[in-house]
Write a protein that holds these residues in place. Structure first.
Motif, PDB file in Angstrom:
ATOM      1  N   LYS A   7       9.030  -1.942 -15.172  1.00 16.39           N
ATOM      2  CA  LYS A   7      10.360  -1.573 -14.669  1.00 16.39           C
ATOM      3  C   LYS A   7      10.865  -2.525 -13.594  1.00 16.39           C
ATOM      4  CE  LYS A   7      10.096   3.470 -15.162  1.00 16.39           C
ATOM      5  NZ  LYS A   7       9.969   4.696 -14.359  1.00 16.39           N
ATOM      6  N   GLY A   8       9.987  -3.367 -13.058  1.00 15.72           N
ATOM      7  CA  GLY A   8      10.419  -4.345 -12.068  1.00 15.72           C
ATOM      8  C   GLY A   8      10.256  -3.906 -10.623  1.00 15.72           C
ATOM      9  N   VAL A   9       9.388  -2.904 -10.386  1.00 13.76           N
ATOM     10  CA  VAL A   9       9.089  -2.518  -8.998  1.00 13.76           C
ATOM     11  C   VAL A   9       8.558  -3.731  -8.234  1.00 13.76           C
ATOM     12  CG1 VAL A   9       7.290  -1.268  -7.714  1.00 13.76           C
ATOM     13  CG2 VAL A   9       8.755  -0.035  -9.294  1.00 13.76           C
ATOM     14  N   LYS A  10       9.009  -3.862  -6.985  1.00 10.92           N
ATOM     15  CA  LYS A  10       8.628  -5.055  -6.202  1.00 10.92           C
ATOM     16  C   LYS A  10       7.482  -4.791  -5.221  1.00 10.92           C
ATOM     17  CE  LYS A  10      12.238  -7.540  -7.592  1.00 10.92           C
ATOM     18  NZ  LYS A  10      12.052  -7.717  -9.033  1.00 10.92           N
ATOM     19  N   THR A  11       7.364  -3.563  -4.774  1.00 10.77           N
ATOM     20  CA  THR A  11       6.332  -3.231  -3.784  1.00 10.77           C
ATOM     21  C   THR A  11       5.842  -1.808  -4.038  1.00 10.77           C
ATOM     22  OG1 THR A  11       7.550  -4.513  -2.137  1.00 10.77           O
ATOM     23  CG2 THR A  11       5.851  -3.092  -1.298  1.00 10.77           C
ATOM     24  N   ILE A  12       4.556  -1.591  -3.795  1.00 10.12           N
ATOM     25  CA  ILE A  12       3.988  -0.254  -3.980  1.00 10.12           C
ATOM     26  C   ILE A  12       3.432   0.239  -2.646  1.00 10.12           C
ATOM     27  CG2 ILE A  12       2.288   1.113  -5.248  1.00 10.12           C
ATOM     28  CD1 ILE A  12       2.385  -1.014  -7.452  1.00 10.12           C
ATOM     29  N   ILE A  13       3.816   1.458  -2.292  1.00 11.55           N
ATOM     30  CA  ILE A  13       3.301   2.084  -1.067  1.00 11.55           C
ATOM     31  C   ILE A  13       2.347   3.203  -1.488  1.00 11.55           C
ATOM     32  CG2 ILE A  13       3.912   3.438   0.982  1.00 11.55           C
ATOM     33  CD1 ILE A  13       6.650   1.985   0.930  1.00 11.55           C
ATOM     34  N   CYS A  14       1.126   3.177  -0.950  1.00 11.52           N
ATOM     35  CA  CYS A  14       0.128   4.186  -1.320  1.00 11.52           C
ATOM     36  C   CYS A  14      -0.307   4.967  -0.090  1.00 11.52           C
ATOM     37  CB  CYS A  14      -1.120   3.510  -1.896  1.00 11.52           C
ATOM     38  SG  CYS A  14      -0.798   2.619  -3.404  1.00 11.52           S
ATOM     39  N   GLY A  15      -0.137   6.276  -0.141  1.00 12.97           N
ATOM     40  CA  GLY A  15      -0.621   7.126   0.938  1.00 12.97           C
ATOM     41  C   GLY A  15      -1.803   7.928   0.458  1.00 12.97           C
ATOM     42  N   ALA A  16      -2.910   7.887   1.223  1.00 13.38           N
ATOM     43  CA  ALA A  16      -4.084   8.673   0.836  1.00 13.38           C
ATOM     44  C   ALA A  16      -4.937   8.983   2.062  1.00 13.38           C
ATOM     45  CB  ALA A  16      -4.914   7.930  -0.206  1.00 13.38           C
ATOM     46  N   GLY A  17      -5.627  10.100   1.966  1.00 14.75           N
ATOM     47  CA  GLY A  17      -6.528  10.488   3.047  1.00 14.75           C
ATOM     48  C   GLY A  17      -7.968  10.438   2.594  1.00 14.75           C
ATOM     49  N   ALA A  18      -8.870  10.786   3.520  1.00 14.04           N
ATOM     50  CA  ALA A  18     -10.315  10.822   3.279  1.00 14.04           C
ATOM     51  C   ALA A  18     -10.844   9.446   2.836  1.00 14.04           C
ATOM     52  CB  ALA A  18     -10.671  11.920   2.289  1.00 14.04           C
ATOM     53  N   ALA A  19     -11.585   9.371   1.726  1.00 15.45           N
ATOM     54  CA  ALA A  19     -12.162   8.076   1.327  1.00 15.45           C
ATOM     55  C   ALA A  19     -11.080   7.056   0.967  1.00 15.45           C
ATOM     56  CB  ALA A  19     -13.120   8.271   0.161  1.00 15.45           C
ATOM     57  N   ALA A  20      -9.898   7.506   0.614  1.00 15.44           N
ATOM     58  CA  ALA A  20      -8.691   6.684   0.525  1.00 15.44           C
ATOM     59  C   ALA A  20      -8.855   5.352  -0.210  1.00 15.44           C
ATOM     60  CB  ALA A  20      -8.130   6.441   1.929  1.00 15.44           C
ATOM     61  N   HIS A  21      -9.310   5.411  -1.441  1.00 14.45           N
ATOM     62  CA  HIS A  21      -9.429   4.170  -2.215  1.00 14.45           C
ATOM     63  C   HIS A  21      -8.202   3.908  -3.086  1.00 14.45           C
ATOM     64  CE1 HIS A  21     -12.144   7.466  -3.682  1.00 14.45           C
ATOM     65  NE2 HIS A  21     -11.105   7.556  -4.477  1.00 14.45           N
ATOM     66  N   LEU A  22      -7.165   4.765  -2.935  1.00 13.14           N
ATOM     67  CA  LEU A  22      -5.980   4.628  -3.791  1.00 13.14           C
ATOM     68  C   LEU A  22      -5.331   3.246  -3.652  1.00 13.14           C
ATOM     69  CD1 LEU A  22      -3.945   5.909  -5.746  1.00 13.14           C
ATOM     70  CD2 LEU A  22      -2.711   6.809  -3.767  1.00 13.14           C
ATOM     71  N   ALA A  23      -5.042   2.840  -2.409  1.00 12.88           N
ATOM     72  CA  ALA A  23      -4.328   1.571  -2.221  1.00 12.88           C
ATOM     73  C   ALA A  23      -5.143   0.389  -2.755  1.00 12.88           C
ATOM     74  CB  ALA A  23      -3.996   1.378  -0.743  1.00 12.88           C
ATOM     75  N   GLY A  24      -6.447   0.401  -2.495  1.00 11.91           N
ATOM     76  CA  GLY A  24      -7.296  -0.693  -2.972  1.00 11.91           C
ATOM     77  C   GLY A  24      -7.370  -0.733  -4.488  1.00 11.91           C
ATOM     78  N   THR A  25      -7.439   0.441  -5.101  1.00 16.19           N
ATOM     79  CA  THR A  25      -7.488   0.517  -6.565  1.00 16.19           C
ATOM     80  C   THR A  25      -6.187  -0.015  -7.166  1.00 16.19           C
ATOM     81  OG1 THR A  25      -8.899   2.458  -6.379  1.00 16.19           O
ATOM     82  CG2 THR A  25      -7.826   2.123  -8.493  1.00 16.19           C
ATOM     83  N   VAL A  26      -5.075   0.385  -6.547  1.00 16.21           N
ATOM     84  CA  VAL A  26      -3.768  -0.095  -7.040  1.00 16.21           C
ATOM     85  C   VAL A  26      -3.674  -1.607  -6.854  1.00 16.21           C
ATOM     86  CG1 VAL A  26      -1.278  -0.013  -6.597  1.00 16.21           C
ATOM     87  CG2 VAL A  26      -2.592   2.123  -6.715  1.00 16.21           C
ATOM     88  N   ALA A  27      -4.088  -2.085  -5.676  1.00 18.85           N
ATOM     89  CA  ALA A  27      -4.010  -3.531  -5.406  1.00 18.85           C
ATOM     90  C   ALA A  27      -4.839  -4.332  -6.402  1.00 18.85           C
ATOM     91  CB  ALA A  27      -4.471  -3.812  -3.980  1.00 18.85           C
ATOM     92  N   ALA A  28      -5.938  -3.736  -6.860  1.00 21.41           N
ATOM     93  CA  ALA A  28      -6.803  -4.431  -7.822  1.00 21.41           C
ATOM     94  C   ALA A  28      -6.144  -4.567  -9.194  1.00 21.41           C
ATOM     95  CB  ALA A  28      -8.124  -3.672  -7.956  1.00 21.41           C
TER      96      ALA A  28
END
Ligand code: RP5
Length: 182
Positions: free
Chosen positions: A62-83
């Protein structure tokens, strides 16, 4: 309430759980006030790994330019998305766990070299700043957004001026040696 179905999002806001919503609403508020089209989705790196991957493929298309990830605890969401994507990923560590966000902060910020997550502070101020960073990225080639960012900063300055005025009014008759240099 209008539902925009035919505008492509520029930012995707993903959070691990609906328990993250009350903080991640700060991200939504800022993006909305800058008139940035965005999507908001609950997806978890560990609870819905396949769905997360499918969603990432969709938003990249769809052409999204940036992704914002909010997560708590072990919080691997942002790293998983970045990968999974080549887009800038901004991580917002959240404080829902017994460790009050220190766990999420370290998990989000301590990415090994090679796959970065731009990490903001824990909680609501981080959620606000994540949106502002995303807007700054978009504003690199969007003059309207640059102007809105300028106006946003001017408002912040005006608020400080107002606070100084209030301090002055409160103390000018209370302390005989207080000076105001304006
Ligand atoms: C993380 O676990 C979520 O981002 C949330 O902050 C935390 C707890 O989730 P719930 O148990 O409240 O759904 O994945």
């Amino acid at each position: 309430m209008k539902l925009n179905t035919n505008i492509d999002p520029l930012v995707a806001v993903i959070m691990g759980s609906d328990s993250d919503l009350s903080v991640m609403e700060e991200t939504a508020k800022i993006l909305d006030s800058f008139e940035v089209p965005f999507e908001m989705k609950i997806l978890s790196a560990h609870r819905t790994p396949e769905k997360l991957n499918v969603y990432l493929d969709q938003i990249v298309k769809k052409g999204v330019k940036t992704i914002i990830c909010g997560a708590g605890a072990a919080a691997h969401l942002a790293g998983t998305v970045a990968a999974r994507v080549y887009l800038p990923v901004i991580g917002v560590p959240l404080a829902g766990s017994p460790l009050k966000g220190l766990d999420a902060l370290l998990a989000t910020v301590q990415m090994p070299g090679g796959i970065p997550v731009a990490t903001v502070g824990v909680g609501k101020s981080g959620a606000t700043n994540a949106a502002l960073i995303a807007i700054q990225i978009l504003a690199l080639d969007d003059d309207k957004l640059k102007e809105r960012m300028l106006q946003y900063r001017l408002k912040l300055q005006t608020k400080v001026d107002e606070k100084n005025e209030a301090v002055k009014n409160k103390y000018k008759n209370l302390y005989s040696n207080i000076l105001f240099n304006d």
